[in-house]
Scaffold this motif. Structure first.
Motif, PDB file in Angstrom:
ATOM      1  N   THR A  80     -30.574  44.790  21.606  1.00 53.97           N
ATOM      2  CA  THR A  80     -30.509  45.538  20.271  1.00 53.97           C
ATOM      3  C   THR A  80     -29.659  46.787  20.465  1.00 53.97           C
ATOM      4  O   THR A  80     -28.868  47.454  20.171  1.00 53.97           O
ATOM      5  CB  THR A  80     -31.116  45.585  19.416  1.00 53.97           C
ATOM      6  OG1 THR A  80     -31.316  43.856  19.288  1.00 53.97           O
ATOM      7  CG2 THR A  80     -30.648  46.346  18.157  1.00 53.97           C
ATOM      8  N   GLN A  81     -30.410  47.604  21.524  1.00 53.95           N
ATOM      9  CA  GLN A  81     -30.122  48.492  21.812  1.00 53.95           C
ATOM     10  C   GLN A  81     -29.070  49.002  22.756  1.00 53.95           C
ATOM     11  O   GLN A  81     -28.346  49.501  23.404  1.00 53.95           O
ATOM     12  CB  GLN A  81     -31.863  49.011  23.373  1.00 53.95           C
ATOM     13  CG  GLN A  81     -32.542  49.424  22.371  1.00 53.95           C
ATOM     14  CD  GLN A  81     -33.954  50.082  23.106  1.00 53.95           C
ATOM     15  OE1 GLN A  81     -33.606  50.405  24.646  1.00 53.95           O
ATOM     16  NE2 GLN A  81     -34.860  50.160  22.648  1.00 53.95           N
ATOM     17  N   LEU A  82     -28.912  47.895  24.156  1.00 52.80           N
ATOM     18  CA  LEU A  82     -27.378  47.422  24.349  1.00 52.80           C
ATOM     19  C   LEU A  82     -26.502  47.888  23.946  1.00 52.80           C
ATOM     20  O   LEU A  82     -25.321  48.326  23.775  1.00 52.80           O
ATOM     21  CB  LEU A  82     -27.888  46.366  25.289  1.00 52.80           C
ATOM     22  CG  LEU A  82     -28.695  46.717  26.749  1.00 52.80           C
ATOM     23  CD1 LEU A  82     -28.321  44.829  27.568  1.00 52.80           C
ATOM     24  CD2 LEU A  82     -28.345  47.713  27.474  1.00 52.80           C
ATOM     25  N   LYS A  87     -21.758  50.385  21.317  1.00 54.57           N
ATOM     26  CA  LYS A  87     -21.119  51.206  19.865  1.00 54.57           C
ATOM     27  C   LYS A  87     -20.452  52.235  19.758  1.00 54.57           C
ATOM     28  O   LYS A  87     -20.271  52.989  19.351  1.00 54.57           O
ATOM     29  CB  LYS A  87     -21.511  50.266  18.821  1.00 54.57           C
ATOM     30  CG  LYS A  87     -21.549  48.642  18.574  1.00 54.57           C
ATOM     31  CD  LYS A  87     -22.079  48.143  17.233  1.00 54.57           C
ATOM     32  CE  LYS A  87     -22.068  46.334  16.818  1.00 54.57           C
ATOM     33  NZ  LYS A  87     -22.975  46.446  15.895  1.00 54.57           N
ATOM     34  N   THR A  88     -21.814  52.417  19.830  1.00 55.42           N
ATOM     35  CA  THR A  88     -22.002  54.851  19.746  1.00 55.42           C
ATOM     36  C   THR A  88     -20.988  55.352  21.212  1.00 55.42           C
ATOM     37  O   THR A  88     -20.491  56.130  21.129  1.00 55.42           O
ATOM     38  CB  THR A  88     -23.030  55.064  19.779  1.00 55.42           C
ATOM     39  OG1 THR A  88     -24.238  54.551  20.787  1.00 55.42           O
ATOM     40  CG2 THR A  88     -23.558  54.688  18.205  1.00 55.42           C
ATOM     41  N   ASP A  89     -21.515  54.999  22.170  1.00 54.40           N
ATOM     42  CA  ASP A  89     -20.964  55.534  23.567  1.00 54.40           C
ATOM     43  C   ASP A  89     -19.944  54.996  23.540  1.00 54.40           C
ATOM     44  O   ASP A  89     -19.345  54.026  24.176  1.00 54.40           O
ATOM     45  CB  ASP A  89     -21.972  55.710  25.003  1.00 54.40           C
ATOM     46  CG  ASP A  89     -21.440  56.306  25.802  1.00 54.40           C
ATOM     47  OD1 ASP A  89     -20.462  56.544  25.913  1.00 54.40           O
ATOM     48  OD2 ASP A  89     -22.339  57.157  26.157  1.00 54.40           O
ATOM     49  N   LYS A  93     -18.008  51.432  25.597  1.00 53.95           N
ATOM     50  CA  LYS A  93     -17.373  50.195  24.774  1.00 53.95           C
ATOM     51  C   LYS A  93     -17.204  48.854  25.680  1.00 53.95           C
ATOM     52  O   LYS A  93     -16.732  48.157  25.366  1.00 53.95           O
ATOM     53  CB  LYS A  93     -16.249  50.915  24.413  1.00 53.95           C
ATOM     54  CG  LYS A  93     -15.757  50.477  23.146  1.00 53.95           C
ATOM     55  CD  LYS A  93     -14.988  52.082  22.137  1.00 53.95           C
ATOM     56  CE  LYS A  93     -15.768  51.708  21.045  1.00 53.95           C
ATOM     57  NZ  LYS A  93     -16.910  52.059  20.672  1.00 53.95           N
ATOM     58  N   GLN A  94     -16.411  48.983  27.215  1.00 56.62           N
ATOM     59  CA  GLN A  94     -15.870  47.655  27.426  1.00 56.62           C
ATOM     60  C   GLN A  94     -17.073  46.635  28.288  1.00 56.62           C
ATOM     61  O   GLN A  94     -16.891  45.364  28.604  1.00 56.62           O
ATOM     62  CB  GLN A  94     -15.245  47.917  28.867  1.00 56.62           C
ATOM     63  CG  GLN A  94     -16.223  49.132  29.790  1.00 56.62           C
ATOM     64  CD  GLN A  94     -16.156  49.186  31.263  1.00 56.62           C
ATOM     65  OE1 GLN A  94     -13.903  48.664  31.644  1.00 56.62           O
ATOM     66  NE2 GLN A  94     -16.647  50.493  31.913  1.00 56.62           N
ATOM     67  N   TYR A  95     -18.380  46.667  28.086  1.00 58.11           N
ATOM     68  CA  TYR A  95     -19.209  46.128  28.336  1.00 58.11           C
ATOM     69  C   TYR A  95     -19.915  45.767  26.812  1.00 58.11           C
ATOM     70  O   TYR A  95     -20.639  46.535  26.232  1.00 58.11           O
ATOM     71  CB  TYR A  95     -20.465  46.905  29.152  1.00 58.11           C
ATOM     72  CG  TYR A  95     -20.275  46.919  29.820  1.00 58.11           C
ATOM     73  CD1 TYR A  95     -20.329  46.900  31.416  1.00 58.11           C
ATOM     74  CD2 TYR A  95     -20.531  48.615  30.509  1.00 58.11           C
ATOM     75  CE1 TYR A  95     -19.267  47.479  32.013  1.00 58.11           C
ATOM     76  CE2 TYR A  95     -19.601  49.710  31.178  1.00 58.11           C
ATOM     77  CZ  TYR A  95     -19.566  49.027  32.473  1.00 58.11           C
ATOM     78  OH  TYR A  95     -18.631  48.725  33.171  1.00 58.11           O
TER      79      TYR A  95
END
Length: 151
Positions: A80-82, A87-89, A93-95
């Motif tokens: 969930t943290q990943l 989503k936020t950074d 975004k590519q991961y």
């Protein structure tokens, strides 16, 4: 560094393309490691490293079983943290991570040096006894006699 740059400039373009591809892959792997380190607890982050990201599954190598168990137990919150970080950074975004796999990768332990028992010669033991006798009754004399007796 200048010698390396000269060597690379002298080599053909095929080698430079291979080197650039290798550098790009290494940088992507370092970015993926940063992505993992950003959310992992400090103790877990120091004892684990990222292997790869294939089809949304992040492969994490743990240095021992206890770290692997900790990652497996907390994998849902880590996932969930990943996803929130992705989503936020914009840097991450590519991961797109949909699962976490954990494997234990034990580092080999260095062999300990064998310590040889040190001994002194009979002549040295006699000299220590003579010195202890000349010192009289003292703590140093007692230690010297003990050392001489162990020879």
């Amino acid at each position: 560094m200048e010698k390396i740059n000269n060597l690379l400039n002298l080599s053909d373009n095929k080698v430079n393309d291979q080197l650039n591809t290798l550098v790009t892959q290494a940088n992507k792997h370092l970015d993926l490691q940063q992505f993992w380190q950003a959310i992992a607890p400090k103790a877990v982050g120091q004892s684990s490293f990222v292997g790869s990201l294939n089809n949304g599954r992040l492969l994490v190598f743990a240095l021992n079983n206890s770290v692997a168990a900790k990652i497996k137990l907390t994998s849902t919150s880590l996932l969930t943290q990943l996803q929130n970080l992705q989503k936020t950074d914009p840097f991450y975004k590519q991961y797109k991570v949909t699962g976490i796999s954990v494997k234990v990768q034990v580092k080999s332990q260095q062999k300990r040096a064998t310590v040889e028992r040190r001994t002194i010669s009979r002549c040295a033991a006699n000299t220590l006894n003579q010195l202890a006798d000349s010192l009289g009754e003292s703590a140093l004399a007692d230690k010297l006699k003990k050392l001489a007796d162990s020879a």
